[in-house]
Enzyme design. Structure first.
Site, short mmCIF file in Angstrom:
data_model
loop_
_atom_site.label_atom_id
_atom_site.label_comp_id
_atom_site.label_asym_id
_atom_site.label_seq_id
_atom_site.Cartn_x
_atom_site.Cartn_y
_atom_site.Cartn_z
N ASP A 169 0.84 -1.21 0.00
CA ASP A 169 0.00 0.00 0.00
C ASP A 169 0.86 1.26 0.00
O ASP A 169 1.75 1.40 0.85
CB ASP A 169 -0.89 0.04 1.26
N ASN B 31 -20.07 -3.75 3.64
CA ASN B 31 -20.39 -2.41 4.15
C ASN B 31 -21.74 -1.99 3.53
O ASN B 31 -22.32 -2.72 2.73
CB ASN B 31 -19.25 -1.42 3.89
N ASP C 75 -7.61 6.99 10.35
CA ASP C 75 -7.42 6.35 9.04
C ASP C 75 -8.30 5.09 9.03
O ASP C 75 -8.04 4.17 9.80
CB ASP C 75 -5.93 5.99 8.88
N ASP D 216 -11.40 -4.92 7.21
CA ASP D 216 -10.61 -6.16 7.24
C ASP D 216 -10.37 -6.61 8.68
O ASP D 216 -10.43 -7.81 8.99
CB ASP D 216 -9.27 -5.95 6.53
N SER E 235 -2.29 -0.93 11.85
CA SER E 235 -3.34 -0.47 12.77
C SER E 235 -4.23 -1.61 13.28
O SER E 235 -5.11 -1.38 14.11
CB SER E 235 -4.21 0.58 12.08
O1 RIB Z 1 -9.20 -2.96 2.65
C1 RIB Z 1 -8.04 -2.18 2.56
C2 RIB Z 1 -7.12 -2.72 1.50
O2 RIB Z 1 -7.73 -2.57 0.23
C3 RIB Z 1 -5.80 -2.02 1.38
O3 RIB Z 1 -4.82 -2.55 2.24
C4 RIB Z 1 -5.46 -2.12 -0.09
O4 RIB Z 1 -4.35 -2.93 -0.35
C5 RIB Z 1 -6.72 -2.67 -0.75
O5 RIB Z 1 -6.61 -4.00 -1.05
#
Ligand code: RIB
Length: 287
Positions: free
Chosen positions: A9, A179, A229, A235, A274
Site C-alpha cells: 500500500d 459495508n 485512518d 478487514d 493499525s
Molecule cells: O481494505 C483495505 C485494503 O484494500 C488495502 O490494504 C489495499 O491494499 C486494498 O486492497
C-alpha cells in the site's frame, strides 16, 4: 484459512480527497503492507487465530517482504505462491477525517489459478472457517468456497471490491460481511437469498452493525472513536469476527468483538499496522 490478496500500500495523506480532474497536494506518503486478504489474515492471527493463507505475490522484493510480514505474525504462508508478475499494489488517499479512496493494481493477485486452490484443497477442508474477499479472480474465490462448503467448513465472504461480474455470477457462502454500499447492491432489501448466505452482516461505520439471519435482525453498536485512518477497518472486523465466531462464542459477542477490532483499526495509520491484537481488543471498552 484465508484465500486472498496481498498488496503493498502506498498511502498519501491529503487535506481532502480529490474529485475527477483535480490535483491535491499530499502532506506525506506511507508505504506498508495491505491487500484485503493479507489484512484479514493478520487480523485473524492478531485476534488469536491459527491462520494459513493462500495467495500469490511476485518474485520481487515487495513479494518477499509481504511474506516476511505475514510470517512475523505466525501465519502459515506455504500456500502463497510466487509469480513473475509483480506483487499487487494499492494507491490510497486518506483525508483529514480518515476517509479514503483506493485504487488497486492486482498484479500477482490475478496470477493465482484454480489449480492453486486444488493443490491446497486438503488445508481448506481441515479449516474451521474460510475467509474470502474479491481481489483475486472470481473462479478462484468460487472454487475455494465450493471446496470448503462441500467439507462443511464455514465460508465467510467479504464481497469487496464488489464487481458486476460477481453480482452476475454469485455463489453460496455461509456469512457475508459487507459495508452499506456493498450490501445495497448485493441485497437491496437485505434478502438473504439474494446475498446467497445464511447470515448477512452489514458494517456501517459509527452506526450499529446489522446482523440479519432467518431468525431476524440484530443490531450491535460499535464503540465511539475519532478515526485517523479507516483503511483496513473492515478487514480488521472480518478477521476478528472469523476468529470469535469460530471459537463458538455467541453471535452478539462475536460481533461486539469484531466491532471493537474495527474501531481500534481506525486509530492509527495504515492497513496492517493499525490492526489490533486480541489483548488490545479485550482491553478496549473495559474502561
Ligand atoms: O481494505 C483495505 C485494503 O484494500 C488495502 O490494504 C489495499 O491494499 C486494498 O486492497
Amino acid at each position: 484459512m484465508v484465500v486472498g490478496s496481498l498488496n503493498v500500500d502506498h498511502t498519501l495523506r491529503v487535506p481532502r480527497l480529490p474529485g475527477p480532474g483535480e490535483t491535491v497536494t499530499a502532506s506525506r506518503i506511507l508505504t506498508g503492507f495491505g491487500g484485503k486478504g493479507a489484512n484479514q489474515a493478520v487480523a485473524a492471527a492478531r485476534a488469536g487465530g491459527r491462520v494459513t493463507m493462500i495467495g500469490c505475490v511476485g518474485r520481487d522484493d515487495f513479494g518477499r517482504l509481504c511474506l516476511e510480514a505475514l510470517q512475523a505474525e505466525g501465519i502459515d504462508t506455504s500456500g502463497i505462491s510466487r509469480s513473475d508478475v509483480p506483487t499487487g499494489s494499492a494507491f490510497l488517499a486518506v483525508d483529514g477525517a480518515g476517509e479514503n479512496l483506493i485504487i488497486v493494481n492486482p498484479g500477482a493477485n490475478h496470477a493465482i489459478a484454480e489449480a492453486d486452490i486444488e493443490r491446497h484443497a486438503g488445508v481448506i477442508r481441515a479449516a474451521d472457517a474460510l475467509v474470502l474477499q474479491l481481489e483475486c479472480p472470481l473462479p478462484v474465490v468460487r472454487r475455494a468456497a465450493e471446496i470448503a462448503r462441500a467439507a462443511g467448513v464455514r465460508v465467510i465472504l467479504n464481497p469487496s471490491p464488489l464487481s458486476d461480474a460477481f453480482l452476475a455470477d454469485r455463489f453460496d457462502v455461509d456469512v457475508v460481511i459487507a459495508n452499506e454500499g456493498e450490501a445495497a447492491r448485493l441485497a437491496p432489501d437485505r434478502d438473504l437469498r439474494k446475498a446467497r448466505c445464511r447470515q448477512l452482516i452489514i458494517t456501517r461505520g459509527e452506526e450499529p452493525t446489522l446482523s440479519i439471519t432467518a431468525a431476524g435482525l440484530r443490531e450491535e453498536a460499535p464503540p465511539k472513536v475519532v478515526p485517523v485512518d479507516t483503511v483496513g477497518a473492515g478487514d480488521a472486523f472480518a478477521g476478528a469476527y472469523a476468529v470469535a465466531s469460530s471459537e463458538g462464542n455467541d453471535e452478539a459477542f462475536a460481533i461486539a468483538f469484531a466491532n471493537r477490532a474495527g474501531a481500534l483499526a481506525t486509530l492509527a495509520d495504515g492497513a496492517q499496522p493499525s490492526i489490533p491484537t486480541r489483548s488490545a481488543i479485550e482491553a478496549f471498552g473495559r474502561g
